[in-house]
Design a protein around this motif. Structure first.
Motif, PDB file in Angstrom:
ATOM      1  N   TYR A  10       0.846  -1.181   0.000  1.00 48.83           N
ATOM      2  CA  TYR A  10       0.000   0.000   0.000  1.00 48.83           C
ATOM      3  C   TYR A  10       0.884   1.234   0.000  1.00 48.83           C
ATOM      4  N   GLY A  12      -0.016   4.194   1.318  1.00 49.09           N
ATOM      5  CA  GLY A  12      -0.240   5.068   2.455  1.00 49.09           C
ATOM      6  C   GLY A  12      -1.344   4.546   3.338  1.00 49.09           C
ATOM      7  N   GLY A  13      -1.415   5.096   4.589  1.00 54.19           N
ATOM      8  CA  GLY A  13      -2.426   4.662   5.535  1.00 54.19           C
ATOM      9  C   GLY A  13      -2.102   3.249   5.976  1.00 54.19           C
ATOM     10  N   HIS A  14      -1.814   3.059   7.222  1.00 54.52           N
ATOM     11  CA  HIS A  14      -1.466   1.696   7.643  1.00 54.52           C
ATOM     12  C   HIS A  14      -2.258   1.324   8.884  1.00 54.52           C
ATOM     13  N   LYS A  15      -3.493   1.832   8.911  1.00 57.62           N
ATOM     14  CA  LYS A  15      -4.302   1.603  10.112  1.00 57.62           C
ATOM     15  C   LYS A  15      -4.749   0.152  10.196  1.00 57.62           C
ATOM     16  N   GLU A  66      -5.085  10.433   0.894  1.00 61.94           N
ATOM     17  CA  GLU A  66      -4.566  10.834   2.212  1.00 61.94           C
ATOM     18  C   GLU A  66      -5.665  11.502   3.031  1.00 61.94           C
ATOM     19  N   VAL A  69      -7.891   8.872   4.510  1.00 63.54           N
ATOM     20  CA  VAL A  69      -7.333   8.206   5.700  1.00 63.54           C
ATOM     21  C   VAL A  69      -7.493   9.147   6.902  1.00 63.54           C
ATOM     22  N   LYS A  70      -7.192  10.418   6.673  1.00 63.00           N
ATOM     23  CA  LYS A  70      -7.281  11.411   7.754  1.00 63.00           C
ATOM     24  C   LYS A  70      -8.711  11.483   8.307  1.00 63.00           C
ATOM     25  N   ASP A  72     -10.706   9.092   8.426  1.00 58.69           N
ATOM     26  CA  ASP A  72     -11.050   7.768   8.943  1.00 58.69           C
ATOM     27  C   ASP A  72     -12.033   7.020   8.046  1.00 58.69           C
ATOM     28  N   ASP A  75      -8.607   2.711   5.578  1.00 59.14           N
ATOM     29  CA  ASP A  75      -7.462   2.386   6.432  1.00 59.14           C
ATOM     30  C   ASP A  75      -6.141   2.469   5.675  1.00 59.14           C
ATOM     31  N   LYS A  76      -6.180   2.097   4.388  1.00 59.37           N
ATOM     32  CA  LYS A  76      -4.969   2.001   3.578  1.00 59.37           C
ATOM     33  C   LYS A  76      -5.319   2.429   2.165  1.00 59.37           C
TER      34      LYS A  76
END
Ligand code: NAP
Length: 311
Positions: A10, A12-15, A66, A69-70, A72, A75-76
């Motif tokens: 991925y 970005g975002g690695h929640k 991005e 992700v910010k 919510d 997640d990725k």
């Protein structure tokens, strides 16, 4: 095909997050291609209802992803559709209608056995016809269209209650897998929608009348009035509530509505012709100073309009 054997990367975002109430969700991994108003709102409500585990976003621009992700919403993310759909149990394509069939073609070899793909496109006939035959055996497509939206676009405008108490039309064909259809029905019911099953071509004729024609007229009306320059340079400055209410949808995305008009061309042209006839009839009554017929026309439409808003 090499990507199939690699670990998904991925951008970005690695929640990661635990399942809600430690219960396994209906779909472990959801991929949303096109994290905008509709895709973002669906991701938000499905997460809220505990229907999905991990949510992966796919889009063209990193900044949009991005932001998602910010907020919510996902997640990725990745900008590579093939990487984004690997291992996904459910894939929702929520991009402008002209890109849907092409994206489906691109992701088809990377989908896992049993995956379900659905879309939210505002035109269904062409999409359903183009997608049938594109997917390998064991992977299912169900066409869908939530009849909910706003004139805003982008993930920043997404909200989880967008689909509540609105219709969502699913357009299965004779080839649609029954289990996949039931699962997609559950998705939209979880989002609060009233699910209706309909033939894809009938969907396009109905939507050309109640949605596509009003958008065309709204765009045209704003331009007609704005182009009046002979007695006032900035005539729109004098517009008030009526003009703004009537033309709210002319603030919708021009690219999205270009695609809808071109893909549903025949049905949209048919509705424009009907509208021209109706307008020309009214023009004739005004020209003839035929007050009786004008009232008859206005009265008929007032009754029809009142009946839908009072429902
Ligand atoms: P939107 O807010 O503009 O979102 C579209 C998203 O798709 C954007 O995040 C865009 O992100 C991404 N995107 C565009 N082309 C892409 C591509 N080729 N590959 C990957 N991502 C792509 O639009 P929307 O209102 O959510 O509409 C999306 C779909 O829902 C359309 O098919 C529309 O017909 C349907 N729909 C809309 C409404 C409505 O009222 N808005 C209602 C029902 C259904 P980037 O630009 O960053 O790539």
């Amino acid at each position: 095909m090499i990507a199939l054997f690699c670990r998904v990367q991925y951008q970005g975002g690695h929640k990661t997050r635990p399942y809600r109430n430690n219960m396994e969700p209906y779909f472990k991994k959801l991929t949303i291609i096109g994290v905008g108003l509709i895709g973002g709102s669906l991701a938000m409500v499905l997460r809220k209802k505990g229907m999905v585990g991990e949510i992966v976003g796919v889009g063209r621009s990193i900044s949009t992803l991005e932001l998602a992700v910010k907020l919510d919403v996902i997640d990725k993310f990745t900008t590579d559709p093939a990487a984004g759909v690997m291992d996904a149990d459910l894939v929702v394509i929520a991009t402008p209608v002209a890109s849907i069939a092409g994206l489906l073609k691109k992701i088809a070899p990377y989908l896992k056995e049993g995956a379900i793909v659905t879309d939210v496109g505002s035109v269904k006939g062409t999409i359903v016809k183009e997608t049938e035959g594109l997917l390998p055996t064991g992977i299912h497509f169900v066409g869908g269209h939530p009849i909910a939206g706003t004139e805003e676009s982008g993930v920043g405008a997404a909200f989880s209650t967008l689909f509540e108490k609105h219709k969502c039309i699913l357009t299965p064909s004779a080839k649609t897998d029954k289990d996949a259809l039931e699962k997609i029905r559950k998705v939209w019911e979880a989002a609060g929608s009233d699910v209706i099953l309909m033939d894809a071509d009938k969907h396009d004729s109905i939507l050309a009348a109640v949605s596509h024609l009003p958008h065309v007229i709204a765009y045209s009306l704003v331009n007609t009035v704005d182009d009046v320059k002979d007695f006032e340079e900035s005539i729109l400055n004098y517009s008030a509530g009526g003009f703004r209410d009537f033309t709210r949808i002319a603030s919708s995305s021009p690219e999205m509505w270009r695609d809808i008009c071109l893909i549903n061309k025949e049905a949209v042209l048919d509705m424009i012709t009907r509208f021209e006839k109706s307008l020309s009839k009214l023009k004739g009554y005004i020209k003839e100073s035929n007050g009786h017929e004008i009232v008859k026309e206005f009265d008929k439409s007032k009754k029809a309009r009142d009946s839908i808003v009072k429902k």
